[in-house]
Design a protein around this motif. Structure first.
Motif, PDB file in Angstrom:
ATOM      1  N   VAL A  62      -0.599 -31.163   4.569  1.00 35.09           N
ATOM      2  CA  VAL A  62      -0.066 -29.854   4.187  1.00 35.09           C
ATOM      3  C   VAL A  62       0.924 -29.974   3.025  1.00 35.09           C
ATOM      4  CG1 VAL A  62      -0.444 -28.892   6.481  1.00 35.09           C
ATOM      5  CG2 VAL A  62       1.766 -29.948   5.940  1.00 35.09           C
ATOM      6  N   GLN A  63       1.473 -31.166   2.835  1.00 36.12           N
ATOM      7  CA  GLN A  63       2.323 -31.363   1.670  1.00 36.12           C
ATOM      8  C   GLN A  63       1.493 -31.402   0.387  1.00 36.12           C
ATOM      9  OE1 GLN A  63       4.323 -34.980   2.749  1.00 36.12           O
ATOM     10  NE2 GLN A  63       5.986 -33.923   3.852  1.00 36.12           N
ATOM     11  N   ILE A  64       0.279 -31.953   0.511  1.00 31.77           N
ATOM     12  CA  ILE A  64      -0.622 -32.043  -0.639  1.00 31.77           C
ATOM     13  C   ILE A  64      -1.373 -30.738  -0.860  1.00 31.77           C
ATOM     14  CG2 ILE A  64      -2.654 -33.238  -1.563  1.00 31.77           C
ATOM     15  CD1 ILE A  64      -1.767 -35.690   0.086  1.00 31.77           C
ATOM     16  N   ASP A  65      -1.849 -30.153   0.243  1.00 35.52           N
ATOM     17  CA  ASP A  65      -2.696 -28.959   0.169  1.00 35.52           C
ATOM     18  C   ASP A  65      -2.127 -27.894   1.109  1.00 35.52           C
ATOM     19  OD1 ASP A  65      -4.661 -27.065   0.040  1.00 35.52           O
ATOM     20  OD2 ASP A  65      -6.239 -28.284   0.958  1.00 35.52           O
ATOM     21  N   THR A  66      -1.334 -26.993   0.568  1.00 33.63           N
ATOM     22  CA  THR A  66      -0.693 -25.965   1.402  1.00 33.63           C
ATOM     23  C   THR A  66      -1.666 -24.897   1.868  1.00 33.63           C
ATOM     24  OG1 THR A  66      -0.083 -24.735  -0.586  1.00 33.63           O
ATOM     25  CG2 THR A  66       1.544 -26.297   0.295  1.00 33.63           C
ATOM     26  N   ASP A  67      -2.906 -24.942   1.400  1.00 29.83           N
ATOM     27  CA  ASP A  67      -3.909 -23.959   1.816  1.00 29.83           C
ATOM     28  C   ASP A  67      -4.785 -24.465   2.963  1.00 29.83           C
ATOM     29  OD1 ASP A  67      -3.139 -22.041  -0.053  1.00 29.83           O
ATOM     30  OD2 ASP A  67      -4.356 -22.963  -1.625  1.00 29.83           O
ATOM     31  N   ASN A  68      -4.527 -25.668   3.443  1.00 30.37           N
ATOM     32  CA  ASN A  68      -5.357 -26.240   4.508  1.00 30.37           C
ATOM     33  C   ASN A  68      -4.898 -25.681   5.859  1.00 30.37           C
ATOM     34  OD1 ASN A  68      -6.700 -27.882   6.414  1.00 30.37           O
ATOM     35  ND2 ASN A  68      -6.849 -29.545   4.918  1.00 30.37           N
ATOM     36  N   VAL A  69      -5.487 -24.563   6.247  1.00 27.27           N
ATOM     37  CA  VAL A  69      -5.098 -23.870   7.486  1.00 27.27           C
ATOM     38  C   VAL A  69      -5.368 -24.732   8.710  1.00 27.27           C
ATOM     39  CG1 VAL A  69      -5.568 -21.858   8.948  1.00 27.27           C
ATOM     40  CG2 VAL A  69      -5.410 -21.599   6.460  1.00 27.27           C
ATOM     41  N   ASP A  70      -6.506 -25.417   8.727  1.00 28.32           N
ATOM     42  CA  ASP A  70      -6.853 -26.246   9.882  1.00 28.32           C
ATOM     43  C   ASP A  70      -5.809 -27.335  10.118  1.00 28.32           C
ATOM     44  OD1 ASP A  70      -9.214 -24.874  10.447  1.00 28.32           O
ATOM     45  OD2 ASP A  70     -10.341 -26.041   8.977  1.00 28.32           O
ATOM     46  N   ALA A  71      -5.302 -27.895   9.034  1.00 31.02           N
ATOM     47  CA  ALA A  71      -4.275 -28.936   9.174  1.00 31.02           C
ATOM     48  C   ALA A  71      -3.006 -28.361   9.796  1.00 31.02           C
ATOM     49  CB  ALA A  71      -3.964 -29.556   7.811  1.00 31.02           C
ATOM     50  N   TYR A  72      -2.634 -27.149   9.392  1.00 34.10           N
ATOM     51  CA  TYR A  72      -1.459 -26.498   9.972  1.00 34.10           C
ATOM     52  C   TYR A  72      -1.665 -26.244  11.470  1.00 34.10           C
ATOM     53  CZ  TYR A  72       1.065 -25.552   5.611  1.00 34.10           C
ATOM     54  OH  TYR A  72       1.785 -25.668   4.445  1.00 34.10           O
ATOM     55  N   ILE A  73      -2.862 -25.796  11.831  1.00 28.32           N
ATOM     56  CA  ILE A  73      -3.139 -25.524  13.256  1.00 28.32           C
ATOM     57  C   ILE A  73      -2.996 -26.812  14.068  1.00 28.32           C
ATOM     58  CG2 ILE A  73      -4.907 -24.827  14.911  1.00 28.32           C
ATOM     59  CD1 ILE A  73      -6.005 -22.942  12.738  1.00 28.32           C
ATOM     60  N   HIS A  74      -3.629 -27.887  13.577  1.00 32.32           N
ATOM     61  CA  HIS A  74      -3.522 -29.183  14.273  1.00 32.32           C
ATOM     62  C   HIS A  74      -2.075 -29.649  14.340  1.00 32.32           C
ATOM     63  CE1 HIS A  74      -7.748 -29.893  14.843  1.00 32.32           C
ATOM     64  NE2 HIS A  74      -8.027 -29.885  13.549  1.00 32.32           N
ATOM     65  N   LEU A  75      -1.359 -29.483  13.254  1.00 35.38           N
ATOM     66  CA  LEU A  75       0.033 -29.926  13.207  1.00 35.38           C
ATOM     67  C   LEU A  75       0.870 -29.201  14.254  1.00 35.38           C
ATOM     68  CD1 LEU A  75       2.160 -31.637  11.751  1.00 35.38           C
ATOM     69  CD2 LEU A  75       2.444 -29.763  10.108  1.00 35.38           C
ATOM     70  N   GLY A  76       0.703 -27.884  14.350  1.00 33.48           N
ATOM     71  CA  GLY A  76       1.441 -27.121  15.354  1.00 33.48           C
ATOM     72  C   GLY A  76       1.085 -27.545  16.766  1.00 33.48           C
ATOM     73  N   ASN A  77      -0.203 -27.743  17.016  1.00 32.15           N
ATOM     74  CA  ASN A  77      -0.628 -28.148  18.361  1.00 32.15           C
ATOM     75  C   ASN A  77      -0.035 -29.501  18.742  1.00 32.15           C
ATOM     76  OD1 ASN A  77      -2.159 -25.836  18.721  1.00 32.15           O
ATOM     77  ND2 ASN A  77      -4.063 -26.771  18.038  1.00 32.15           N
ATOM     78  N   LEU A  78      -0.008 -30.422  17.791  1.00 29.18           N
ATOM     79  CA  LEU A  78       0.569 -31.737  18.072  1.00 29.18           C
ATOM     80  C   LEU A  78       2.066 -31.636  18.364  1.00 29.18           C
ATOM     81  CD1 LEU A  78      -1.311 -33.877  15.411  1.00 29.18           C
ATOM     82  CD2 LEU A  78      -1.323 -34.272  17.880  1.00 29.18           C
ATOM     83  N   LEU A  79       2.758 -30.827  17.612  1.00 31.18           N
ATOM     84  CA  LEU A  79       4.194 -30.660  17.846  1.00 31.18           C
ATOM     85  C   LEU A  79       4.455 -30.116  19.247  1.00 31.18           C
ATOM     86  CD1 LEU A  79       5.288 -29.249  14.373  1.00 31.18           C
ATOM     87  CD2 LEU A  79       6.028 -31.411  15.384  1.00 31.18           C
ATOM     88  N   ARG A  80       3.661 -29.137  19.672  1.00 29.93           N
ATOM     89  CA  ARG A  80       3.828 -28.592  21.020  1.00 29.93           C
ATOM     90  C   ARG A  80       3.581 -29.663  22.073  1.00 29.93           C
ATOM     91  NH1 ARG A  80       0.023 -25.194  20.904  1.00 29.93           N
ATOM     92  NH2 ARG A  80      -1.493 -26.476  22.000  1.00 29.93           N
ATOM     93  N   GLU A  81       2.490 -30.406  21.900  1.00 30.07           N
ATOM     94  CA  GLU A  81       2.146 -31.434  22.885  1.00 30.07           C
ATOM     95  C   GLU A  81       3.176 -32.547  22.930  1.00 30.07           C
ATOM     96  OE1 GLU A  81      -1.686 -32.675  21.645  1.00 30.07           O
ATOM     97  OE2 GLU A  81      -2.640 -30.732  22.047  1.00 30.07           O
ATOM     98  N   MET A  82       3.905 -32.740  21.821  1.00 29.56           N
ATOM     99  CA  MET A  82       4.896 -33.808  21.759  1.00 29.56           C
ATOM    100  C   MET A  82       6.313 -33.302  22.038  1.00 29.56           C
ATOM    101  SD  MET A  82       3.211 -35.807  18.477  1.00 29.56           S
ATOM    102  CE  MET A  82       4.293 -37.227  18.481  1.00 29.56           C
TER     103      MET A  82
END
Length: 379
Positions: A62-82
């Protein structure tokens, strides 16, 4: 002219050889490897179960490609799980106002929001979000499951039962066993909350779905016993033990207490013998029978039965402790000391119910873990 023919022929042969080599090397059938990107690294890490590596990869994405929605979704899910649901909610909330998402991305974001709100202990908002999501597809098993989780988090068991029934219909479940198990789990939640009447209603509903459901028989027996109806409690507990011999150990202490309080030793002995006929290699039943003989003063018979139990489970601390007491009461100090020596060498702990999901241990059996809501394999 012959030179031209030779030139054409030679060129054709070279072209044929080149085509054959290209074909053998893969030609149009060769699948080119995908780009080696941080996002791909993140997906690979998820498949391996390496959440730390996946988190780093999606953060870089997401630092490289701020338009990658799927990466943001995965990132949020990982943060919740952690353990960072607040950051997860912030990311997923931001995505809800971003334009240009595909329908699947929109659904995934909203599903993630429900789980974020549950993790933040905001179940009312989670229910609202899940209900809005369900409006998109009333028969979606995924959306119904999310709504079920939200109602469970809110401890709204009446609505949870309704949604679980709706989920069963959506999934085409024909057997009633899962619904009966869910009813029993809801009843246990009411019991832990000090609401026995609501619990009783759920257990009876479970038995209507599955007439010999073990958890419902167990807990209804407990409720009857607490209401000074020991005869009915014994019928329910004994019914559980006879219909589910592998779960008979759940009611042995309960049966012993009920029989002894009423002085019905002969009925108790008959009940244990009947249980042994169904499951003759259950050392726990033998131990209960030996304990009954010891309480009656029939020490020789108690010692004999304990010997059988210890042949099946030589590391049972409870059986050996009782055998020490039997030898002591018989005046056989030497054999009592021998058993003490054996006990000191035993390393197996007494049985406890341990959740496979979170590791929480309990002396009591529950259909679902009170700590993490994982289903018990013994349910």
């Amino acid at each position: 002219m012959p030179g031209i023919y030779a030139f054409v022929l030679g060129g054709g042969v070279l072209a044929l050889v080149g085509w054959a080599a290209w074909t053998l090397s893969g030609g149009f059938t060769t699948v080119q490897p995908g780009p080696d990107t941080p996002y791909q690294h993140g997906l690979d890490a998820l498949l391996r179960g390496d959440r730390e590596e996946a988190l780093l990869a999606f953060t870089e994405t997401v630092q490289i490609d701020t338009d990658n929605v799927d990466a943001y979704i995965h990132l949020g899910n990982l943060l919740r799980e952690m353990g960072e649901p607040g950051r997860a909610l912030y990311i997923h909330r931001e995505l809800t106002v971003r334009a240009g998402q595909t329908p699947s991305q929109t659904r995934a974001t909203r599903e993630a929001l429900v789980l974020d709100l549950i993790a933040l202990d905001r179940p009312t908002e989670a229910v609202e979000e899940a209900e809005e999501l369900l409006e998109l597809d009333r028969k979606s098993g995924r959306f119904l499951h999310l709504l079920l989780l939200a109602h469970e988090a809110a401890a709204d068991w009446e609505r949870a039962v309704e949604v679980r029934s709706e989920l069963a219909r959506a999934n085409g479940e024909r057997a009633n066993g899962n619904l009966a198990r869910y009813r029993s789990a809801v009843g246990e939640s009411y019991l832990r909350a000090g609401k026995p009447r609501e619990a009783e209603r759920q257990f009876k509903s479970a038995l209507r779905l599955e007439k010999d459901h073990p958890a419902a028989l167990l807990r209804l027996g407990d409720i009857c016993y607490d209401r000074d109806r020991p005869d009915r409690a014994v019928v329910l507990w004994k019914g559980l033990a006879l219909k589910h011999p592998e779960k008979a150990h759940l009611v042995l202490d309960r049966l012993e207490t009920a029989y002894f309080e009423r002085g019905r030793f002969s009925e108790m002995s008959e009940a244990y013998e009947e249980l042994l006929s169904r499951n003759p290699r259950d050392a726990r039943i033998l131990f209960a029978l030996a304990r009954m003989h010891a309480k009656k003063g029939d020490l020789a018979e108690a010692g004999r039965v304990l010997g059988e139990a210890l042949e099946l489970e030589p590391k049972s601390l409870s059986a050996r402790a009782l055998l020490i007491d039997v030898h002591r009461r018989l005046g056989d100090t030497g054999r009592a000391l021998d058993e003490v020596e054996t006990i000191l060498q035993c390393v197996a702990p007494e049985q406890r119910f341990v959740c496979a999901g979170c590791g929480a241990a309990s002396d009591e059996y529950w259909t679902r873990c009170p700590a993490c809501s994982a289903w018990s394999p013994a349910a």
